[in-house]
Design an enzyme around this catalytic site. Structure first.
Site, PDB file in Angstrom:
ATOM      1  N   GLU A   1       0.830  -1.204   0.000  1.00  0.00           N
ATOM      2  CA  GLU A   1       0.000   0.000   0.000  1.00  0.00           C
ATOM      3  C   GLU A   1       0.865   1.253   0.000  1.00  0.00           C
ATOM      4  O   GLU A   1       0.598   2.200  -0.737  1.00  0.00           O
ATOM      5  CB  GLU A   1      -0.932   0.002   1.206  1.00  0.00           C
ATOM      6  CG  GLU A   1      -1.901   1.175   1.192  1.00  0.00           C
ATOM      7  CD  GLU A   1      -2.963   1.093   2.259  1.00  0.00           C
ATOM      8  OE1 GLU A   1      -3.636   2.122   2.506  1.00  0.00           O
ATOM      9  OE2 GLU A   1      -3.146   0.019   2.862  1.00  0.00           O
TER      10      GLU A   1
ATOM     11  N   ARG B   1      -7.851   2.450  14.057  1.00  0.00           N
ATOM     12  CA  ARG B   1      -8.691   1.271  13.832  1.00  0.00           C
ATOM     13  C   ARG B   1      -8.529   0.262  14.967  1.00  0.00           C
ATOM     14  O   ARG B   1      -9.499  -0.391  15.350  1.00  0.00           O
ATOM     15  CB  ARG B   1      -8.380   0.617  12.482  1.00  0.00           C
ATOM     16  CG  ARG B   1      -9.329  -0.531  12.155  1.00  0.00           C
ATOM     17  CD  ARG B   1      -9.122  -1.080  10.771  1.00  0.00           C
ATOM     18  NE  ARG B   1      -9.817  -0.343   9.735  1.00  0.00           N
ATOM     19  CZ  ARG B   1     -11.076  -0.558   9.348  1.00  0.00           C
ATOM     20  NH1 ARG B   1     -11.803  -1.480   9.971  1.00  0.00           N
ATOM     21  NH2 ARG B   1     -11.596   0.140   8.389  1.00  0.00           N
TER      22      ARG B   1
ATOM     23  N   PHE C   1      -5.515  -4.040   9.385  1.00  0.00           N
ATOM     24  CA  PHE C   1      -5.145  -2.632   9.566  1.00  0.00           C
ATOM     25  C   PHE C   1      -5.285  -2.168  11.016  1.00  0.00           C
ATOM     26  O   PHE C   1      -5.856  -1.134  11.303  1.00  0.00           O
ATOM     27  CB  PHE C   1      -6.031  -1.782   8.644  1.00  0.00           C
ATOM     28  CG  PHE C   1      -5.441  -0.447   8.272  1.00  0.00           C
ATOM     29  CD1 PHE C   1      -4.435  -0.355   7.331  1.00  0.00           C
ATOM     30  CD2 PHE C   1      -5.907   0.717   8.841  1.00  0.00           C
ATOM     31  CE1 PHE C   1      -3.904   0.877   6.962  1.00  0.00           C
ATOM     32  CE2 PHE C   1      -5.384   1.956   8.495  1.00  0.00           C
ATOM     33  CZ  PHE C   1      -4.376   2.034   7.552  1.00  0.00           C
TER      34      PHE C   1
ATOM     35  N   GLU D   1     -10.815  -8.626   4.760  1.00  0.00           N
ATOM     36  CA  GLU D   1     -10.157  -8.577   6.071  1.00  0.00           C
ATOM     37  C   GLU D   1     -10.910  -9.267   7.207  1.00  0.00           C
ATOM     38  O   GLU D   1     -10.271  -9.887   8.065  1.00  0.00           O
ATOM     39  CB  GLU D   1      -9.895  -7.116   6.451  1.00  0.00           C
ATOM     40  CG  GLU D   1      -8.845  -6.451   5.582  1.00  0.00           C
ATOM     41  CD  GLU D   1      -8.682  -4.982   5.917  1.00  0.00           C
ATOM     42  OE1 GLU D   1      -7.545  -4.555   6.154  1.00  0.00           O
ATOM     43  OE2 GLU D   1      -9.701  -4.262   5.932  1.00  0.00           O
TER      44      GLU D   1
END
Length: 786
Positions: A257, A335, A369, A738
């Site tokens: 990413e 998160r 994440f 995910e």
């Protein structure tokens, strides 16, 4: 062009009507195989390293720092030029534009500038005609360092105030009062290890210079637009001078990413300075040394609860080891905080996240994440409460599930709507025969002094959306050619997860055509601009919706044209199985397209989608950061040898919510793969650094990912059937990339359950993650003497 005439061998009206009623076989909801599956298994799928080399191409190799923290006193690259075929050796001073390639905030120099901040940081780069020559030449450069003391511990970093971003706190109610008034109160600490991405294809890029200083970049990246932007910045040119092409990755998992930017930018600088194409492919060891991992966490908790195990209040401290720079740590720790509740109403709650700076590679995005680390902490709490009260951990979990108001509001003030947790738990509890197996395992353990079995059923509640709200957008481009064939391009990237297949199915369903007529081309910044990264489980949600919107625009044009051309009302025009019904007349899709072209109808459209209603106010620490939640439950059974610490996973049952599945076959594959990767994170994948901050687990010989023999002998995956998604997602599907990762937590909890049997289930098993056989052995020894 003359008006198309009907061929005498075309189907009759009756045949077209029958086809229309039959329905298409390759739209959404069908278990189609991956669009590149045949190429994957036959070895014909082209990755960046498989592309034919350009004429006069250079190979780039970087010299990595051997120190975690040091001042650079001198760099002498003259020895590099003694090797035949070396074209250039560059340092930070040779970068023509901006040196910093930080993803969100500055802090990531392309090449170390005056100081090195982790062992493995790129200090200089050499480009040569041969990759091995480039490596030898890079090692020949002379570098003098003043070695400094590295900072490697998160607690020490927090004490010193070494943070990559300010700490953040979320709070609901009075946590201190709730803790003080609770009948029972416990404190604890859990260390959670990081994880190496271990994608099969290492970081790789090839760059071709074009006229006027432009660059065509072939990069293995989840984020083509960011590569485009950063390459433009280091070259000092506008973004329109840079084009990025990305057909497929050999795995990403978040590791591509942001961290694909280094090789891409180095190649671009070399290409600009030499006028020659440049390519860089990291060796496995260099890839593991120079790239960041999943963030290791230190979790401290103080929890209060009643006699039934119901939470009254909690204080959770999350210390993330971010490495030396911000990267994406701000959003990742956010998160983790959002998922510090997992499936549970916390009562009076305070959750604090600290983003600690250390002299390690900058840790980065990884599947989930930050969510998995946050969830693991609260699952530790559930286990701890159960042992303290002598209860089955599943009963404690169920008593703390989110429920009816007011117990349906998170600690960041989002209401948990359409909650399936209780229903899914009851369904899996019955289908996996939990109660009978629990009794049988207790009997087995009572009669077996060494081998112990464990069983755990754990939930998953995972929020879907980028926590950086502006990223919740996507675009698509759709062309229909005059022969009826369709070209599709969108901003998502394919890394083996089947995104292209799903998006093509969405277009096929919308236009009611067969998948065979749809071709998806490589993700390209000149076709769909300003793309968000393919991450946060949002690839299908965002890009599928954008492609659907593009297809609907063209479909509406075709409906309007057909209604006018054949003099019928628009509601008398229907699409079905490659056919179009116009009043009482039937046409093939190809016929209508040919007529529409002659009728000067635009057969090309862009589509765009932005997720509505997602927001978060950091000052108030409240909002609605997620569009919806995905739910799931899993049950794992393990067998542990308490004299060696070795163990086996005997069986895992997973029940997972995917809404109305776009492709059940791909979704089941994602669930299986996510679970196995999550299990690996919590069991065998251990990262080790020495006291100087050098990574010791830098190869497959020292870093163990799950192998076939580590998988459950009995793995059962079931999708929640026909539940849909109450939100307006693409065909009411739910994200699946995910959320299944967290099902691996059931294995970790089952190991703790097996160990707890050594003390008659009344003492909590202290077991940090990953639960390697060594850690399991020492945990068993502690429990024997408890």
């Amino acid at each position: 062009m003359n008006r198309p005439e009907r061929s005498p061998d075309q189907p009759s009206q009756q045949e077209l009507a029958e086809r229309f009623r039959a329905g298409i076989a390759s739209g959404v909801g069908r278990p189609l195989k991956h669009e590149s599956a045949d190429k994957h298994v036959s070895g014909t799928a082209l990755y960046v390293d498989d592309r034919l080399e350009f004429a006069n191409q250079l190979h780039v190799c970087a010299r990595l720092s051997e120190h975690a923290h040091a001042r650079i006193l001198r760099i002498d690259t003259s020895p590099c030029y003694e090797f035949p075929g070396v074209a250039i050796a560059i340092t930070s001073r040779d970068v023509p534009g901006e040196l910093d390639i930080g993803a969100v905030a500055p802090g990531d120099p392309l090449l170390a500038d005056g100081i090195v901040q982790y062992a493995g940081q790129m200090v200089l780069a050499v480009a040569a005609a041969d990759p091995e020559i480039a490596r030898q030449a890079a090692q020949a450069a002379l570098i003098d360092y003043e070695v400094l003391e590295p900072l490697l511990d998160v607690e020490e970093a927090l004490r010193r105030g070494e943070l990559v971003r300010d700490s953040h706190r979320q709070q609901r109610g009075d946590a201190d009062a709730a803790l003080a008034g609770a009948p029972h109160r416990l404190q604890g600490r859990l260390r959670v290890g990081g994880q190496e991405h271990f994608y099969l294809e290492t970081q790789v890029c090839a760059v071709l210079p074009s006229e006027d200083g432009g660059m065509l970049v072939y990069s293995s990246t989840q984020n083509p637009t960011e590569i485009q932007s950063l390459v433009a910045k280091v070259l000092g040119v506008p973004m329109h001078q840079v084009a990025v092409d990305m057909r497929r990755m050999g795995g990403g998992f978040g590791g591509k990413e942001t961290q694909a930017a280094g090789p891409a930018c180095l190649c671009a600088v070399v290409a600009l300075l030499t006028g020659r194409p440049a390519k860089m492919r990291l060796s496995r060891a260099d890839d593991m040394r120079t790239t960041g991992k999943r963030h290791p966490f230190l979790i401290d908790y103080d929890v209060g609860f009643d006699e039934q195990g119901v939470l009254q209040g909690i204080d959770i401290q999350l210390l993330a080891n971010c490495g030396f720079s911000p990267d994406l740590s701000g959003a990742i720790v956010d998160r983790a905080m959002f998922h510090a509740d997992n499936a549970y109403y916390l009562g009076g709650a305070r959750v604090t996240g600290h983003r600690c700076r250390t002299n390690l590679a900058s840790n980065t995005a990884f599947r989930g994440f930050g969510g998995p680390q946050g969830m693991l902490g609260i699952e530790e709490v559930m286990e701890r409460i159960a042992r303290h009260l002598g209860l089955d951990p599943l009963e404690v979990r169920k008593r703390n599930y989110y429920g009816a108001a007011p117990r349906n509001v998170t600690h960041y003030y989002q209401t948990v709507e359409h909650n399936l947790l209780a229903e899914l738990t009851a369904q899996l509890e019955a289908s996996c025969d939990y109660r009978a197996r629990r009794a049988a395992i207790r009997a087995f353990n009572a009669a077996s002094p060494v081998l112990k079995k464990g069983l755990a059923l754990t939930p998953v509640k995972f929020g879907i959306s980028f926590t950086s709200s502006f990223l919740n957008q996507a675009g698509a481009l759709l062309h229909i050619y005059t022969d009826g064939s369709i070209h599709l391009n969108h901003g998502g990237t394919e890394m083996g997860q089947g995104l292209h297949t799903k998006v093509a199915q969405v277009v096929a369903e919308t236009l009611q055509v067969d998948m065979a007529r749809i071709h998806i081309s490589a993700t390209h910044t000149e076709k769909v601009p300003n793309t968000s990264p393919t991450a946060a489980s949002s690839g299908s949600d965002l890009n599928g919706k954008a492609a659907q919107n593009a297809a609907l625009i063209i479909r509406q044009r075709l409906v309007a044209f057909a209604a006018t051309h054949f003099e019928v009302d628009p509601d008398q025009v229907e699409f079905g199985n490659g056919q179009v019904r116009v009043g009482e007349r039937y046409l093939s899709f190809d016929e209508l397209i040919a007529l529409a072209y002659v009728g000067q109808v635009s057969l090309s459209s862009t589509g765009f989608y932005a997720t509505p209603g997602v927001h978060y106010d950091r000052e108030q620490a409240r909002g609605r950061p997620f569009y919806y939640y995905a739910f799931g439950v899993s049950c794992s059974e393990v067998l542990v040898d308490t004299l060696t610490g070795e163990y086996k996973v005997l069986r895992t049952d997973i029940l997972h919510d995917v809404g109305d599945s776009l492709n059940p076959a791909i979704d089941i594959g994602q669930i299986e793969g996510g679970f196995i990767q999550g299990m690996g994170w919590l069991t065998c994948e251990e990262l080790v650094w020495d006291a100087q901050g050098r990574l010791l687990t830098d190869s497959p010989a020292t870093y163990k990912i799950p192998a076939v023999g580590d998988l459950p002998a009995d793995l059962r995956v079931q999708l929640v059937a026909n539940r849909g998604n109450p939100q307006d997602t693409v065909f009411h599907s739910k994200a699946v990339g995910e959320p299944p990762f967290m099902h691996g937590i059931s294995v970790w909890c089952a190991l703790k359950d097996a160990l707890a049997s050594l003390a008659d289930y009344r003492v909590h098993a202290e077991l940090d993650a990953p639960a390697t056989p060594e850690r399991v052995l020492w945990a068993a020894e502690r429990l024997r003497h408890a």
